[in-house]
Scaffold this motif. Structure first.
Motif, mmCIF file in Angstrom:
data_model
loop_
_atom_site.group_PDB
_atom_site.id
_atom_site.type_symbol
_atom_site.label_atom_id
_atom_site.label_comp_id
_atom_site.label_asym_id
_atom_site.label_seq_id
_atom_site.Cartn_x
_atom_site.Cartn_y
_atom_site.Cartn_z
ATOM 1 N N SER A 158 0.823 -1.021 -0.188
ATOM 2 C CA SER A 158 0.022 -0.182 -0.082
ATOM 3 C C SER A 158 0.913 1.245 0.048
ATOM 4 C CB SER A 158 -0.865 -0.027 1.227
ATOM 5 O OG SER A 158 0.000 0.263 2.339
ATOM 6 N N GLY A 159 0.428 2.392 -0.054
ATOM 7 C CA GLY A 159 1.076 3.571 -0.256
ATOM 8 C C GLY A 159 1.686 4.004 1.185
ATOM 9 N N THR A 160 0.743 3.791 2.164
ATOM 10 C CA THR A 160 1.424 4.240 3.419
ATOM 11 C C THR A 160 2.546 3.103 3.886
ATOM 12 O OG1 THR A 160 0.712 4.747 5.840
ATOM 13 C CG2 THR A 160 -0.033 2.723 5.214
ATOM 14 N N GLU A 161 2.501 2.160 3.501
ATOM 15 C CA GLU A 161 3.617 1.112 3.722
ATOM 16 C C GLU A 161 4.877 1.548 2.950
ATOM 17 O OE1 GLU A 161 3.864 -3.466 3.534
ATOM 18 O OE2 GLU A 161 1.681 -2.917 3.585
ATOM 19 N N LEU A 205 10.277 11.268 -2.781
ATOM 20 C CA LEU A 205 9.104 11.966 -3.073
ATOM 21 C C LEU A 205 7.994 11.037 -3.270
ATOM 22 C CD1 LEU A 205 10.758 14.147 -6.249
ATOM 23 C CD2 LEU A 205 9.726 14.851 -4.067
ATOM 24 N N ASP A 206 6.811 11.338 -2.592
ATOM 25 C CA ASP A 206 5.758 10.463 -2.469
ATOM 26 C C ASP A 206 4.646 10.721 -3.851
ATOM 27 O OD1 ASP A 206 3.036 9.606 -2.236
ATOM 28 O OD2 ASP A 206 3.219 9.984 -0.004
ATOM 29 N N GLU A 207 4.884 9.740 -4.975
ATOM 30 C CA GLU A 207 4.164 9.989 -5.976
ATOM 31 C C GLU A 207 2.828 8.942 -5.994
ATOM 32 O OE1 GLU A 207 5.146 11.030 -9.674
ATOM 33 O OE2 GLU A 207 6.684 12.468 -9.099
ATOM 34 N N ILE A 208 2.340 8.645 -4.828
ATOM 35 C CA ILE A 208 1.474 7.521 -4.650
ATOM 36 C C ILE A 208 -0.008 8.236 -5.414
ATOM 37 C CG2 ILE A 208 0.007 6.609 -2.897
ATOM 38 C CD1 ILE A 208 2.561 6.689 -1.225
ATOM 39 N N GLN A 209 -0.236 9.459 -5.290
ATOM 40 C CA GLN A 209 -1.366 9.763 -6.032
ATOM 41 C C GLN A 209 -1.083 10.501 -7.420
ATOM 42 O OE1 GLN A 209 -5.019 13.008 -4.694
ATOM 43 N NE2 GLN A 209 -4.075 11.848 -3.255
ATOM 44 N N CYS A 210 0.091 11.187 -7.349
ATOM 45 C CA CYS A 210 0.443 11.958 -8.637
ATOM 46 C C CYS A 210 1.079 11.193 -9.576
ATOM 47 C CB CYS A 210 1.231 13.346 -8.199
ATOM 48 S SG CYS A 210 2.680 13.257 -7.753
HETATM 49 C C1 LIG Z 1 0.162 11.293 -1.587
HETATM 50 C C2 LIG Z 1 -0.399 9.903 -0.901
HETATM 51 N N1 LIG Z 1 0.485 9.126 -0.179
HETATM 52 C C3 LIG Z 1 0.167 8.078 0.321
HETATM 53 C C4 LIG Z 1 -1.316 7.924 0.696
HETATM 54 C C5 LIG Z 1 -1.641 6.440 1.328
HETATM 55 O O1 LIG Z 1 -1.600 5.488 0.383
HETATM 56 P P1 LIG Z 1 -2.539 4.081 0.959
HETATM 57 O O2 LIG Z 1 -3.867 4.768 1.130
HETATM 58 O O3 LIG Z 1 -2.383 3.047 -0.013
HETATM 59 O O4 LIG Z 1 -1.878 3.824 2.278
HETATM 60 C C6 LIG Z 1 -2.098 8.376 -0.352
HETATM 61 C C7 LIG Z 1 -3.567 8.046 -0.257
HETATM 62 O O5 LIG Z 1 -4.455 8.653 -0.487
HETATM 63 C C8 LIG Z 1 -1.695 9.559 -0.990
HETATM 64 O O6 LIG Z 1 -2.618 10.266 -1.599
#
Ligand SMILES: Cc1ncc(COP(=O)(O)O)c(C=O)c1O
Length: 394
Positions: A107-110, A218-223
């Motif tokens: 997941s993103g948070t992980e 850099l967190d590109e989880i959303q972008c």
């Molecule tokens: C920029 C960003 N980082 C991290 C996360 C967390 O991702 P996840 O919900 O898969 O844990 C999100 C989720 O919306 C996010 O938008």
């Protein structure tokens, strides 16, 4: 029973007092369908996930093919498996040279948790710098580096030694020092309501991190994954992170995340202590097969080429006296209004008209639009007309 609201409300954990409550039987392309055949247009891609559309046939086929070979066989980092191997090779081939080693998570948070640990372990430092109004996830570490104070208060104590700076504010970069293990930043702030930093700022950020020996995450989880018109948003800034985090659209609809760094950096998770970061399901072969097919779809269908033009078309069509501001990069939009109440009424009116727009976590005066990149010009015109009707009706 299958779609019983009572079961949903009583036997499934609730995250708000007012869930959206649309029963979904199936999804295809940009559309979601209820059991009675009502169609909704998903203009938010399941919150940044279905960039290639729901159930893209190439992705579905890749998942089926992997199902016929094997599911989970071992925890991350032990057996050699085809799907994660091919995905790592493909992904690192699309990234700058120093982003050559992938740690798969779920997941993103992980992904952010792993990245933060990696930065602390590699630098031997403890201070983490993040941005106000950022969102990095909901587990303890990611929550600690997220900027929304309201969401954090009830869960303290959180991680110590976290400092917040203003996003896109060059003067604040001086707070990054030789004490700082890492800066974690969304290249484009998503849940703050689509905040787009300047090129000069991102270059200065990179320079300051280099000067102080601080790792840039850099967190590109959303972008990421084409949302902004390039596969990764950082490409538009002429810089690269030391660690990149991905999730959401990366898996094409299955849960997978990743943090990616240079092998020399990543290596330190394997010793002192050995197993410095571990996960059972990270690199799950079915999720990896889905992610690999998703990258293939983006490439084969040249989805990136049309993102900017489609984004411009939406911007051109969404003209209404009640709209205060539109912030956009590629197909990632925040539409601002005078009040949160008005936004709520619009989102509800859009839902009644069969269009899914949605709120942001930390910016109640806007709603988001981030449709599948596969949306057609005709679908854009229909959707924008429905949104304008929803604004009128609200
Ligand atoms: C920029 C960003 N980082 C991290 C996360 C967390 O991702 P996840 O919900 O898969 O844990 C999100 C989720 O919306 C996010 O938008």
């Amino acid at each position: 029973m299958e779609f019983s609201p009572e079961i949903f409300l009583n036997n499934i954990a609730q995250t708000t007092g007012s869930p959206y409550l649309i029963p979904i039987e199936r999804a295809e392309g940009i559309y979601l369908y209820t059991p009675d055949g009502t169609r909704y247009t998903d203009l938010i891609s399941g919150i940044g996930v279905s960039n290639g559309g729901h159930r893209h046939p190439t992705v579905v086929q890749a998942i089926k093919d992997q199902l016929d070979k094997h599911l989970h066989v071992m925890v991350f980092g032990e057996y050699i498996q085809s799907a994660p191997n091919l995905l790592a090779k493909k992904l690192t081939g699309l990234l700058p040279g120093r982003l050559n080693c992938v740690y798969f998570v779920n997941s993103g948070t992980e992904a952010n948790e792993g990245a933060l640990k990696l930065a602390k372990r590699y630098t031997g430092r403890s201070e983490i710098i993040s941005c106000r109004k950022s969102y990095h996830g909901s587990t303890h570490g990611s929550l600690s580096v997220s900027g929304n104070e309201v969401k954090k208060q009830a869960f303290r104590p959180l991680l110590p030694d976290v400092r917040f700076i203003q996003f896109n504010q060059p003067e604040d970069l001086e707070q990054i020092t030789t004490r700082t293990a890492c800066v974690i930043m969304e290249t484009i702030q998503g849940d703050a309501g689509v905040r787009i930093p300047s090129k000069e700022y991102m270059k200065a950020l990179r320079k300051r991190c280099d000067l102080t020996g601080t790792l840039l995450i850099l967190d590109e989880i959303q972008c990421g994954m084409g949302r902004t018109g390039t596969l990764f948003a950082f490409e538009q800034y002429g810089i690269a992170p030391d660690i990149l985090t991905l999730a959401k659209a990366f898996g094409g609809g299955l849960p997978i995340g990743a943090f990616i760094a240079d092998k020399e950096i990543m290596q330190c998770l394997s010793h002192d202590p050995m197993l410095g970061h571990i996960t059972t399901f990270g690199g799950n072969p079915v999720c990896c097969a889905s992610a690999l097919a998703t990258l293939q779809v983006i490439e084969d269908e040249k989805l990136l080429d049309a993102v900017e033009e489609k984004g411009r078309l939406i911007e051109k069509l969404l003209v209404h006296p009640d709209i205060r501001e539109i912030r956009r990069i590629g197909l990632m939009f925040a539409i601002d209004f005078e009040s949160a109440e008005l936004v709520s009424r619009i989102v509800e009116a859009a839902k009644r008209g069969g269009i899914i727009c949605y709120w942001f976590l930390s910016h109640p005066n806007s709603f988001r639009i981030a449709p599948p990149l596969t949306i057609t010009h005709e679908q854009i015109k229909e959707s924008c007309a429905s949104i304008l009707r929803a604004i009128d009706n609200a």
